[in-house]
Structures are given as C-alpha cells and as structure tokens.
Design an enzyme around this catalytic site. Structure first.
Site, PDB file in Angstrom:
ATOM      1  N   LYS A  61       6.210  44.214  13.853  1.00 39.38           N
ATOM      2  CA  LYS A  61       7.303  44.163  12.863  1.00 39.38           C
ATOM      3  C   LYS A  61       8.251  45.359  13.005  1.00 39.38           C
ATOM      4  CE  LYS A  61       6.622  45.696   8.483  1.00 39.38           C
ATOM      5  NZ  LYS A  61       7.603  46.647   7.949  1.00 39.38           N
ATOM      6  N   ASN A  62       7.698  46.557  13.008  1.00 37.59           N
ATOM      7  CA  ASN A  62       8.568  47.730  12.935  1.00 37.59           C
ATOM      8  C   ASN A  62       9.334  47.985  14.231  1.00 37.59           C
ATOM      9  OD1 ASN A  62       7.935  48.046  10.297  1.00 37.59           O
ATOM     10  ND2 ASN A  62       6.373  49.616  10.623  1.00 37.59           N
ATOM     11  N   ARG A 132      13.827  47.804   4.397  1.00 38.79           N
ATOM     12  CA  ARG A 132      14.020  49.228   4.642  1.00 38.79           C
ATOM     13  C   ARG A 132      14.847  49.460   5.919  1.00 38.79           C
ATOM     14  NH1 ARG A 132      14.260  53.497   1.808  1.00 38.79           N
ATOM     15  NH2 ARG A 132      13.974  55.360   3.019  1.00 38.79           N
ATOM     16  N   CYS A 156       9.109  48.517   0.810  1.00 37.86           N
ATOM     17  CA  CYS A 156       7.947  48.669  -0.066  1.00 37.86           C
ATOM     18  C   CYS A 156       8.105  49.912  -0.936  1.00 37.86           C
ATOM     19  CB  CYS A 156       6.675  48.789   0.766  1.00 37.86           C
ATOM     20  SG  CYS A 156       6.142  47.205   1.425  1.00 37.86           S
ATOM     21  N   ARG A 161      11.689  57.518  -1.119  1.00 38.05           N
ATOM     22  CA  ARG A 161      11.953  57.276   0.305  1.00 38.05           C
ATOM     23  C   ARG A 161      13.365  57.775   0.618  1.00 38.05           C
ATOM     24  NH1 ARG A 161       9.318  51.620   2.216  1.00 38.05           N
ATOM     25  NH2 ARG A 161       9.545  52.665   4.208  1.00 38.05           N
ATOM     26  N   PRO A 162      13.496  59.103   0.817  1.00 40.49           N
ATOM     27  CA  PRO A 162      14.828  59.692   1.014  1.00 40.49           C
ATOM     28  C   PRO A 162      15.433  59.331   2.371  1.00 40.49           C
ATOM     29  CG  PRO A 162      13.127  61.370   1.283  1.00 40.49           C
ATOM     30  CD  PRO A 162      12.420  60.093   0.951  1.00 40.49           C
ATOM     31  N   ILE A 163      16.758  59.570   2.499  1.00 41.61           N
ATOM     32  CA  ILE A 163      17.413  59.326   3.801  1.00 41.61           C
ATOM     33  C   ILE A 163      18.160  60.578   4.268  1.00 41.61           C
ATOM     34  CG2 ILE A 163      17.635  56.806   3.589  1.00 41.61           C
ATOM     35  CD1 ILE A 163      20.651  57.445   2.890  1.00 41.61           C
ATOM     36  N   ASP A 164      17.777  61.738   3.703  1.00 37.46           N
ATOM     37  CA  ASP A 164      18.494  62.969   4.039  1.00 37.46           C
ATOM     38  C   ASP A 164      18.480  63.274   5.543  1.00 37.46           C
ATOM     39  OD1 ASP A 164      15.684  63.330   3.297  1.00 37.46           O
ATOM     40  OD2 ASP A 164      15.989  65.424   3.846  1.00 37.46           O
ATOM     41  N   ASP A 345      -0.008  53.119   7.408  1.00 37.59           N
ATOM     42  CA  ASP A 345       0.052  51.672   7.160  1.00 37.59           C
ATOM     43  C   ASP A 345      -1.318  50.998   7.288  1.00 37.59           C
ATOM     44  OD1 ASP A 345       2.710  51.916   6.621  1.00 37.59           O
ATOM     45  OD2 ASP A 345       3.369  51.385   8.632  1.00 37.59           O
ATOM     46  N   ILE A 367       1.661  60.999   4.054  1.00 36.52           N
ATOM     47  CA  ILE A 367       3.019  60.536   4.371  1.00 36.52           C
ATOM     48  C   ILE A 367       3.760  60.096   3.109  1.00 36.52           C
ATOM     49  CG2 ILE A 367       4.422  58.974   5.811  1.00 36.52           C
ATOM     50  CD1 ILE A 367       2.550  60.663   7.551  1.00 36.52           C
ATOM     51  N   ARG A 437       6.131  39.374   4.343  1.00 31.01           N
ATOM     52  CA  ARG A 437       7.173  40.203   4.952  1.00 31.01           C
ATOM     53  C   ARG A 437       6.725  40.700   6.323  1.00 31.01           C
ATOM     54  NH1 ARG A 437       8.436  45.332   2.146  1.00 31.01           N
ATOM     55  NH2 ARG A 437       9.269  45.531   4.223  1.00 31.01           N
TER      56      ARG A 437
HETATM   57  N1  EPU Z   1      11.491  61.318   4.969  1.00 32.70           N
HETATM   58  C1  EPU Z   1      12.335  62.279   4.473  1.00 32.70           C
HETATM   59  N2  EPU Z   1      13.682  62.151   4.711  1.00 32.70           N
HETATM   60  C2  EPU Z   1      14.191  61.122   5.433  1.00 32.70           C
HETATM   61  C3  EPU Z   1      13.318  60.139   5.946  1.00 32.70           C
HETATM   62  C4  EPU Z   1      11.960  60.280   5.699  1.00 32.70           C
HETATM   63  O1  EPU Z   1      11.895  63.223   3.808  1.00 32.70           O
HETATM   64  O2  EPU Z   1      15.413  61.075   5.605  1.00 32.70           O
HETATM   65  C5  EPU Z   1      10.050  61.447   4.711  1.00 32.70           C
HETATM   66  C6  EPU Z   1       9.518  60.286   3.865  1.00 32.70           C
HETATM   67  O3  EPU Z   1       9.683  60.527   2.494  1.00 32.70           O
HETATM   68  C7  EPU Z   1       8.060  60.225   4.281  1.00 32.70           C
HETATM   69  C8  EPU Z   1       8.097  60.697   5.738  1.00 32.70           C
HETATM   70  O4  EPU Z   1       9.358  61.331   5.934  1.00 32.70           O
HETATM   71  O5  EPU Z   1       7.331  61.159   3.533  1.00 32.70           O
HETATM   72  C9  EPU Z   1       7.955  59.583   6.747  1.00 32.70           C
HETATM   73  O6  EPU Z   1       8.952  58.588   6.519  1.00 32.70           O
HETATM   74  P1  EPU Z   1       9.538  57.726   7.735  1.00 32.70           P
HETATM   75  O7  EPU Z   1      10.992  57.950   7.804  1.00 32.70           O
HETATM   76  O8  EPU Z   1       8.715  57.998   8.945  1.00 32.70           O
HETATM   77  O9  EPU Z   1       9.248  56.254   7.229  1.00 32.70           O
HETATM   78  P2  EPU Z   1      10.176  54.983   7.421  1.00 32.70           P
HETATM   79  O10 EPU Z   1      10.892  55.068   8.707  1.00 32.70           O
HETATM   80  O11 EPU Z   1      10.930  54.715   6.184  1.00 32.70           O
HETATM   81  C10 EPU Z   1       8.406  53.640   8.787  1.00 32.70           C
HETATM   82  C11 EPU Z   1       7.777  52.292   8.683  1.00 32.70           C
HETATM   83  C12 EPU Z   1       6.782  52.273   7.547  1.00 32.70           C
HETATM   84  C13 EPU Z   1       5.744  53.383   7.762  1.00 32.70           C
HETATM   85  C14 EPU Z   1       6.421  54.717   7.979  1.00 32.70           C
HETATM   86  C15 EPU Z   1       5.464  55.826   8.353  1.00 32.70           C
HETATM   87  C16 EPU Z   1       9.558  50.860   9.454  1.00 32.70           C
HETATM   88  C17 EPU Z   1      10.570  49.816   9.132  1.00 32.70           C
HETATM   89  N3  EPU Z   1       8.825  51.295   8.435  1.00 32.70           N
HETATM   90  O12 EPU Z   1       9.066  53.852   7.550  1.00 32.70           O
HETATM   91  O13 EPU Z   1       6.132  51.015   7.652  1.00 32.70           O
HETATM   92  O14 EPU Z   1       4.896  53.473   6.634  1.00 32.70           O
HETATM   93  O15 EPU Z   1       7.401  54.618   9.040  1.00 32.70           O
HETATM   94  O16 EPU Z   1       4.767  55.512   9.506  1.00 32.70           O
HETATM   95  O17 EPU Z   1       9.401  51.230  10.596  1.00 32.70           O
HETATM   96  C18 EPU Z   1       5.025  49.107   6.884  1.00 32.70           C
HETATM   97  O18 EPU Z   1       5.175  48.593   7.991  1.00 32.70           O
HETATM   98  O19 EPU Z   1       4.262  48.616   6.008  1.00 32.70           O
HETATM   99  C19 EPU Z   1       5.762  50.324   6.546  1.00 32.70           C
HETATM  100  C20 EPU Z   1       5.983  50.709   5.315  1.00 32.70           C
END
Ligand code: EPU
Length: 468
Positions: A61-62, A132, A156, A161-164, A345, A367, A437
């Site tokens: 998926k990811n 996401r 989820c 879930r920040p995007i900074d 996950d 995480i 999903r």
């Molecule tokens: N984070 C920040 N700032 C940012 C982005 C992330 O502080 O701008 C922090 C988050 O708050 C978190 C950590 O960094 O504490 C990791 O977040 P990450 O960005 O790695 O997560 P993501 O890209 O939103 C992906 C997967 C998730 C999986 C996480 C961690 C996708 C679409 N989603 O999320 O998958 O849990 O990486 O491995 O790739 C799932 O498949 O069920 C799922 C939720």
C-alpha cells in the site's frame, strides 16, 4: 474509473461471488442514497481454529500510493503493476483523474496512468482528505509546474500528524509555502533549486515528498537523516526507471541529482511487508502454520526475530516465509522504531500475540503518540493490558472471549481480526472500511487458509434516515 472487483480465475464460483458482492454493494449504496436504510458492514469471525495453508501477499500500500502520485511529476505515461486493489489506491487514482490524468485499468492489479494532460489544479478536498498520502501530489506538482495547492491530508488517527518537515524541505528547495485554510500552497516562480536538507526526525512522508519534488530541481539535493523504509527504495527505483538520478535510497543519506525531464516506464510494486507480517502473526495467534508467499523476507527480519524469540518457528525462503506455532509463546519486550526497527504498523497485531504469551510483556511505541486506541477493544475481548505513557504492559495468558469490537484504525482493525480468529466463538468487527483501506480481500484470504470468516451487512439503526 475504479479498480475492478476481483473475479477468481473466471470460474463459475468466482463470477457468482463477484456478482453477489456487486449486488450487496449496490444495495448498500442505493439504500444510503435514498435514505431508506443505511447498511453497516461487519466482519463476522467464528474463531478458535488454527490457520493452515498458503497465502499470497499483494503489492505494498504505502509504496503504491507514493508511486501513483509521483507519476504526476513524469508528465508521461506509466504502467504500474502489482497494485493492491484497496480503497487507498482507488482514491489516489481518483485524485490524479480529478486534475486531468487519464487512467486505464489494465487488469485487477495494473493500471496505465497518463499524466501528460495534468494541470496544476487543486484536487477536490473531499478526495484529498481521505488519505494521508495525498500530500505527495504537492511534491509532484511543485516539482513539475513550480506551484501546487493541495488540501491537508487525512489518514488514520493515532495522534498529531504534523507536516512541518515537508514544508521545511519545500522551502529549502526555494518554494514559498503557506499553510492555512486547510491547504498547503507552495510556489517556486523560477522552479526548484537543489539544496541540502537535514530532517530532525525520520519521516517516511517527508523523505518521499522531498525526493519527488527534487527530481527535476536544478542541481544536487542531499537529504540527511532520511527514512530508510523499503517503500522509499521502491519509489526511488520507480523514479529512476523514469529517468531520475536518485542515489542512496535505503540509507539515511539520499542524493538526488536533478534531471531536465522524465519519461514514463513500466513498474511493478514490491510486496506489502505489513500485510505479510499480519498473516505471520495470525498464524502464530491461531496455533497454526502458514506459508506466506510473494514477500521479501529481508523486510520482515525484525518481526521474524521477535517471533523466534517468542518460540515460534519462522523459516525464510527466496520469496516466502513460513510460520509454524510449536509451543506456548514466551513473553517479550518490543519497541517500535523507524525501519529497520520493529514497524509501528505491526504494533496492534503484535499486541495480540503479547496477550497470548505465557507471561508479562511490554510494547513501547516511539513513532505515534496515540497508537494504543485499540487497547480498549482488546480489553472488551478479555485482554489485560495497561497503558502508561508510550508503553503498554501485557499480563499475558489471555483467553479471548467473543465480543463486538471495532476497527479504530487500519492496523488496529487487522489486530481485531487476528484476535477474533484466536477466540473460541463468534466475534463481530465493526468499522471495517478502515481495514479495507489497506488489506486486499482480507476476508477471502483468511478464508483461503481455513478461517471461518465472512462479511455481513446489517441495517444501521443509528443512521436510519427520516423518509418523508
Ligand atoms: N513527523 C513530524 N513532522 C513531519 C512529518 C512527520 O514531526 O512533517 C513525525 C510524525 O509525527 C511521526 C514521525 O515523524 O511521529 C513519523 O511520521 P512519518 O512522516 O514517517 O509518517 P507518515 O509518512 O505520515 C507513513 C506511513 C504510515 C506509517 C508511518 C511510520 C504512508 C502513507 N504512511 O506515514 O503507515 O505508520 O509512515 O512508518 O506511507 C499504515 O500503513 O497503516 C500507516 C499509518
């Protein structure tokens, strides 16, 4: 456009099942539209039987969502294969279609995506909010057109879930970024310029988005403290097959030498390690044995090691793993970490095994801040778990009792299915759209390895509408 309903080998039974699925889905949809009845879908499990046999794992998926949305940066025609037929993938395709891409479904797991006529338009908020990964479109449009406006993503709910880090990376590449009104807008009038970017924490999403944005930037971009997950390598391999020059994906320093243009390619998505891990845990939880095919065993090493520590037999083959329950499971301590650590996950699914172990275990989450929402649901089934801050403490020796539970998020939902399979009696699982999903044909796949599991449709009394 939508990915087709899978029809098994075109056989009579398969066609019949597909028609029945279609009728039920249509019925639920029509009822919902007319407001006469709204149907709730549930998964019903009569558990307590060991799983045995062979199961085939689908595309990841990811990786799939990243590759599909990244195809927008190529401005050409890409054929993507081994796609998981799940709602997150369908949403990504719809997002691309909404801004001008042409999608042609080739088979149940392959599509052709023509992004030549894509515009730098804003995709509809109701689509973007569903997943996401929709923020990868910002990286793709910014890289290709020098501007992007994309609604802030959903996904989820397991904490903030920040995007900074995404914003920081786009700014480092020379874009002016504004976040407000539920949108992220980024503009780089003269195109993006390469830079060195250091991430304060390991982010899968920010690493992927930066790679996608930087492939057409002028110069060489370096990402330090990059995430190392297999889907990052898959995304880089896809973009390299389209003419990009990305080196070091899979390590924590990635170098992206900007190229002038990209072209289309044919690409096959890697197998889903989390789907594979879910079946590995299910085999052990039901005291069964499964041969889990079409996997990359290396991606599963941390889980395999933890399961072996519990006394479960895990064997690795070229493209498969087998899991055999042999004896009572020993308690262990688990800590989630970025890849190659234990995957967050797999946290909820692993929790089910820790409930069944013959002693006290712990599970620490590093995480996500709110990943333990599934604990209430497992407690309904008799689990004895206490959560303190980022750690869950398991008493072990749980004999699950049947209950009605719900999927609070995708992986939590998978954990409920595993717990139900390990329970003597009938468990009902609600909110199963969250499970769908991310898992291809989860009910059919479990049924194929001996589970008594089915989907059922019930009138949802809480949502009965007024009919005037
Ligand atoms: N984070 C920040 N700032 C940012 C982005 C992330 O502080 O701008 C922090 C988050 O708050 C978190 C950590 O960094 O504490 C990791 O977040 P990450 O960005 O790695 O997560 P993501 O890209 O939103 C992906 C997967 C998730 C999986 C996480 C961690 C996708 C679409 N989603 O999320 O998958 O849990 O990486 O491995 O790739 C799932 O498949 O069920 C799922 C939720």
């Amino acid at each position: 456009m939508s990915l087709p309903i899978p029809v098994r080998n075109g056989c009579h039974k398969g066609r019949h099942r597909a028609r029945r699925h279609f009728r039920r889905t249509r019925f639920a949809e029509i009822s919902a539209r007319t407001g006469v009845f709204i149907f709730m879908e549930k998964i019903i499990v009569e558990g307590g039987f060991p799983l045995h046999g062979r199961v085939e794992i689908s595309g990841m998926k990811n990786a799939a969502v990243a590759v599909i949305l990244a195809s927008a940066v190529t401005g050409d025609v890409c054929v993507i294969d081994n796609l998981p037929n799940i709602s997150d993938v369908t949403h990504c395709l719809k997002i691309l279609e909404s801004i001008g891409a042409r999608i042609r479904v080739i088979s149940k797991d392959a599509v052709e995506i023509d992004t030549r006529s894509i515009r730098d338009a804003e995709p509809p908020m109701e689509l973007v909010r569903k997943i996401r990964a929709s923020y990868y479109l910002a990286g793709a449009l910014l890289g290709r057109f020098g501007r992007a406006k994309v609604g802030l993503p959903g996904g989820c709910d397991f904490g903030v879930r920040p995007i900074d880090l995404h914003v920081k990376a786009f700014e480092a590449l020379g874009a002016e970024v504004t976040v407000g009104g539920g949108c992220l807008e980024a503009v780089a009038k003269d195109g993006l310029l390469a830079n060195s970017i250091y991430f304060d924490c390991c982010s899968v999403g920010a690493t992927i988005n930066t790679i996608i944005a930087a492939v057409l930037a002028k110069g060489s971009t370096i990402i330090e403290n990059a995430a190392r997950e297999p889907h990052i390598v898959d995304l880089a391999n896809f973009l390299n097959a389209c003419g990009a020059d990305i080196r070091g994906a899979g390590t924590n320093i990635i170098k992206i030498n900007g190229v002038e243009r990209l072209h289309g390619c044919e690409y096959s998505i890697i197998p889903d390690m989390i789907e594979a891990g879910t079946f590995m845990v299910a085999a052990a939880a039901t005291k069964g044995n499964l041969y889990i095919d079409n996997v990359i065993p290396k991606h599963l090493e941390t889980l395999s090691a933890k399961m072996r520590e519990m006394g479960i037999t895990v064997e690795e083959y070229d493209e498969a793993v087998s899991v055999v329950y042999t004896d009572t499971m020993k308690p262990v301590n688990v800590k989630t970490l970025p890849y190659p650590g234990f995957p967050t996950d797999m946290n909820p699914q692993m929790a089910v095994l820790l409930c069944l172990a013959n002693g006290a275990s712990t599970l620490s989450e590093t995480i996500w801040s709110n990943r333990f929402r599934y604990v209430d649901e497992l407690q309904r089934m008799g689990a004895r778990i206490r959560v303190e801050d980022k750690t869950a403490f398991f008493e072990g020796n749980t004999v699950f009792t049947p209950a009605t539970v719900k999927a609070v998020d995708l992986r939590a939902g998978a954990a409920m299915v595993i717990a139900a399979l390990a329970t003597n009696g009938r468990t009902e699982i609600e909110e199963i759209a969250l499970i769908e999903r991310g898992y291809v044909d989860i009910v059919e796949k479990f049924r194929g390895v001996g589970a008594n599991i089915r989907k059922a449709y019930f009138p949802d009394s809480t949502k009965q509408a007024n009919v005037s």
